[in-house]
Write a protein that holds these residues in place. Sequence first.
Motif, PDB file in Angstrom:
ATOM      1  N   VAL A   1       0.993  -1.182   0.044  1.00  0.00           N
ATOM      2  CA  VAL A   1       0.052   0.115  -0.175  1.00  0.00           C
ATOM      3  C   VAL A   1       0.876   1.286   0.112  1.00  0.00           C
ATOM      4  CG1 VAL A   1      -1.659   1.350   1.281  1.00  0.00           C
ATOM      5  CG2 VAL A   1      -1.926  -1.074   1.039  1.00  0.00           C
TER       6      VAL A   1
ATOM      7  N   VAL B   1      -5.071   3.727   5.382  1.00  0.00           N
ATOM      8  CA  VAL B   1      -5.259   2.655   4.597  1.00  0.00           C
ATOM      9  C   VAL B   1      -6.775   2.161   4.689  1.00  0.00           C
ATOM     10  CG1 VAL B   1      -4.691   0.374   4.495  1.00  0.00           C
ATOM     11  CG2 VAL B   1      -2.952   1.885   5.410  1.00  0.00           C
TER      12      VAL B   1
ATOM     13  N   ASP C   1      -7.704  -0.036  -0.497  1.00  0.00           N
ATOM     14  CA  ASP C   1      -6.298  -0.379  -0.649  1.00  0.00           C
ATOM     15  C   ASP C   1      -6.110  -1.943  -0.332  1.00  0.00           C
ATOM     16  OD1 ASP C   1      -5.164   2.132  -0.859  1.00  0.00           O
ATOM     17  OD2 ASP C   1      -5.876   2.537   1.095  1.00  0.00           O
TER      18      ASP C   1
END
Length: 700
Positions: free
Chosen positions: A189, A221, A248
């Motif tokens: 990520v 995230v 993500d």
Amino acid sequence: KSFRNLPKDFNVEKFDINKIEPGDIMVHIDYGIGAFVGLEIIKAFNTKKECLILEYSGGSKIFVPLEKISTVKKYSSSDGFIPKITKLNSGEWERTKLRTKKSLEKISKELMELYAKRMTSTGFSFEADNDLQFEMEMEFPWEETPDQRTVTEEIKKDMEKPKPMDRLLCGDVGFGKTEIAIRSAFKAVNNSKQVVVLVPTTILADQHYKSFIGRLEKYPVKIAMLSRFVTKKKQKDIITSIGNGDVDIVISTIRILSKDIKFKDLGLLIIDEEHHFGVKQKEYIKQLRKNVDILSLTATPIPRTLHFSLIGARDYSQINTPPKFRLPILTELIEFKEDIIKKAITREMRRNGQVYFVHNEIQSIKTITLKLMELFPNLNINYVHGQMKERELEPKMNDFINHKTDILVTTAIIESGIDIPNVNTIFINRSNRFGLAQLYQLRGRVGRTNRRAYCYLIVPKMRKLKPDAIKRLKTIKRYTSLGSGYNIALKDLEIRGAGNVFGIEQKGNIQSIGYELYTQMLKETLEEIKENEIIKTEEEKTSKKLSQICEILSPHPSFFTEKYIESQSIRLRFYRRLSEAKNIKDLNKLNSELEDRYGKMDKYGIRLINIIGNKILAETIGINKIEHKHDYIKLFFSNENKFNSIEEMFNIINTTIKTLKLKYKFIPSENFQLIIYLKELEQEKRLNEFLYILNSKINL
């Protein structure tokens, strides 16, 4: 044909990869299948040597010196098969090996196609860790184990390479695989890539989702879950977000493999317990494998997965070290007796714990639940199974997680990854019907803390069980130590038959030479095809491979005395481990382990460690023979040595010898020879200094 050293009651059930006793069947790569007689110190080549003795058909014996112990493997196959003992000098062993070698060529070519695709595929090269990655990892609430650190680094190095990662991570239940998966996902990520965590069950998806949220909630995230616990409307929104890159990390069951799901930029696929997925799902996963990094997690790899990793068709990592204060799970085989069940559950209730009762038949799960309710009228007991609607299953699981339920009667849906620390007693009803890896996974649902856990394997009367079922149950009972998942997988491979790995046509070949030698020959065949077809990694292209073994001839005795290690079996185990040491670091770890267990070594043991060290250093350089004489040492250099030219060899050796102030002489010949003049008392120490400096200069 049996003979006097082979016990009448011999069977493969006694097989233990780490234990060798007199009478055990062994395979010598050059002489064939014989029986281990024992270890014996003999006089040979003007010195004393401890040798491994093998007996063959007709009573013939061979003596294998310690330095050649790697040529001997323990025989293992499947189904209790007892192999024919080889008759020496009959030519039958050479014919058997040739037949097996030919049959391996087809398999090897198929494997090399997979390998070639991996080597030639181009993936995304992730950047090195940034400050955000370091910060997230520092927030791990527990102390990392050494293996967790090592494996995390291996995965990160793979992710940073330009070719796609395909790594199998084998770690025991509760040994920290999820944390490694979280760190890998976070790295992806951080590089603006999307991540999929593919799991086999809805319950496990829910648990992973909570774990990922718990660790990453303070970071930017976006994590989503796709499973039947999620409403259709919300699923539709999540799928849209996956497509435009707003999500993500997605934790999902096989729903993520549907054709309607498109990724904006998928970079990492994490698969938990891949063997639970069906053929169609695996075909879709294969399509993703082409250019996406893959990390597969398992506690007990199934034979085919394990075998592919052992022979190098995919990369392999293992977590062996358990978390601190973790205790082995006490495992018992019992019949369905109410008094035993009642006693075990009462003990768990007294310490305010909870219980799993695994009953893998949906038709009768309600009946078994009612029976337990009769035994324990004051306890809260409920049941769940995989065919329940989500609106019924989810609240029942939440009640158990929140300790509103004392006993949960369940099918095998809890097998993969369910982590409820307060549950420390599990009953597995009709456990003879489960596979070995499945039993191991189910047992791993308890014992997740420093509290003692109990596993009861309920079976019908033992005389009614099939031989394979007895083997599985005895194996799961025997392997209770922490980190046994790998051994369980090897045993599973043995029981189910390694022939099933590549098809039944290979069963005869494996039985005729044993699984260990079969695997070794397969690796060698793969290497030959690699050389011929020039399918090499960048590392292999730029480094010269040295496969020769260095023979060291020394007049000085070097072995572990009976006074130092009394047990023949343990001595043999350490001799084998010494022969398998790949570098000086491995050797030093073994040396420390020996002195920790048995105290300071005598001169014979010290000399053995020194000789092994010199052997490792010599093989790295390309020296294939060292002779110790009264007042000099002679070194024989292979034509395939580590030096780039004869001139470089002369220059580096000259400089090294002058640094150590040694007297020497070069002997030009087909195989370059070097004589170093040294008295007996200082030969080993000075030779070690010479080889060590030579290594460091070559590798500059």
